[in-house]
Enzyme design. Structure first.
Site, PDB file in Angstrom:
ATOM      1  CG  HIS A  21      -6.137  -4.051 -43.796  1.00  0.00           C
ATOM      2  ND1 HIS A  21      -6.052  -3.333 -44.965  1.00  0.00           N
ATOM      3  CD2 HIS A  21      -5.008  -4.801 -43.738  1.00  0.00           C
ATOM      4  CE1 HIS A  21      -4.918  -3.622 -45.579  1.00  0.00           C
ATOM      5  NE2 HIS A  21      -4.268  -4.524 -44.860  1.00  0.00           N
ATOM      6  N   GLY A  68      -1.964 -11.504 -40.362  1.00  0.00           N
ATOM      7  CA  GLY A  68      -1.268 -10.840 -41.468  1.00  0.00           C
ATOM      8  C   GLY A  68       0.104 -10.297 -41.105  1.00  0.00           C
ATOM      9  CG  ASP A  73      -1.126 -10.412 -45.383  1.00  0.00           C
ATOM     10  OD1 ASP A  73      -2.329 -10.730 -45.359  1.00  0.00           O
ATOM     11  OD2 ASP A  73      -0.666  -9.418 -44.798  1.00  0.00           O
ATOM     12  CG  ASP A  93      -8.706   0.969 -43.363  1.00  0.00           C
ATOM     13  OD1 ASP A  93      -9.064   1.891 -44.120  1.00  0.00           O
ATOM     14  OD2 ASP A  93      -8.605   1.089 -42.129  1.00  0.00           O
ATOM     15  CG  HIS A 100       0.740  -6.366 -42.487  1.00  0.00           C
ATOM     16  ND1 HIS A 100      -0.066  -5.571 -41.731  1.00  0.00           N
ATOM     17  CD2 HIS A 100      -0.077  -7.172 -43.194  1.00  0.00           C
ATOM     18  CE1 HIS A 100      -1.328  -5.877 -41.976  1.00  0.00           C
ATOM     19  NE2 HIS A 100      -1.362  -6.839 -42.861  1.00  0.00           N
ATOM     20  CG  ASP A 103       4.403  -8.831 -45.053  1.00  0.00           C
ATOM     21  OD1 ASP A 103       5.480  -9.048 -45.625  1.00  0.00           O
ATOM     22  OD2 ASP A 103       4.302  -8.679 -43.823  1.00  0.00           O
ATOM     23  NE  ARG A 109       5.978  -9.193 -58.274  1.00  0.00           N
ATOM     24  CZ  ARG A 109       6.287 -10.482 -58.413  1.00  0.00           C
ATOM     25  NH1 ARG A 109       5.813 -11.378 -57.587  1.00  0.00           N
ATOM     26  NH2 ARG A 109       7.077 -10.891 -59.383  1.00  0.00           N
TER      27      ARG A 109
END
Length: 156
Positions: A21, A68, A73, A93, A100, A103, A109
């Site tokens: 980030h 991202g 991502d 962060d 996002h 995302d 996941r």
């Protein structure tokens, strides 16, 4: 081994995704510089701005995908599914809202689903990169998704 699982192998040369980030980009760049000798032995990729900044400031070759918020991502997540990313270093962060965020959660996941190591801060990245597994192949089991899908389609 049960046919419910398949064995995947992370090769000796790792495919490492580098993501940060905005407020953590400098930290990731510094970490990459400190671990440059190890990282240059592996294939590196990352989200757009982060990849470009790491290459510009460390000289490490980093294959850049989109930023991202513009789908980077998700591109990294797709590479995990394709078996082309073995390892994720994501300096996130936790104190700043991210537009996002869904995302990012999807990426984390999918890395969990595919049993991919993830470091989300300097300490976990240090432990991972200095692990004995960095210099060898690593076998791990994931769900046999083809069998799982076949069984689900037969019961619907």
């Amino acid at each position: 081994m049960s046919e419910d699982f398949i064995t995947m192998t992370i090769g000796k040369q790792k495919n490492i995704a580098l993501i940060a980030h905005d407020n953590k980009k400098a930290d990731l760049i510094d970490w990459c510089e400190q671990n440059k000798e190890i990282l240059k032995q592996h294939f590196l990729c990352g989200t757009g701005t982060t990849a470009r900044m790491i290459t510009d400031q460390t000289g490490l070759p980093v294959r850049g995908y989109n930023s991202g918020p513009l789908g980077g991502d998700q591109q990294i997540g797709a590479k995990i599914v394709e078996g082309r990313v073995d390892f994720v270093i994501f300096f996130s962060d936790p104190l700043t809202a991210q537009p996002h965020d869904p995302d990012v959660k999807a990426l984390l996941r999918i890395a969990q689903v595919y049993d991919i190591p993830i470091a989300n801060n300097r300490a976990s990245a240090d432990f991972m990169i200095h692990s004995t597994y960095m210099n060898s192949e690593y076998e791990h089991e994931i769900i046999n998704f083809k069998k799982n899908i076949k069984e689900r389609s037969e019961t619907l």
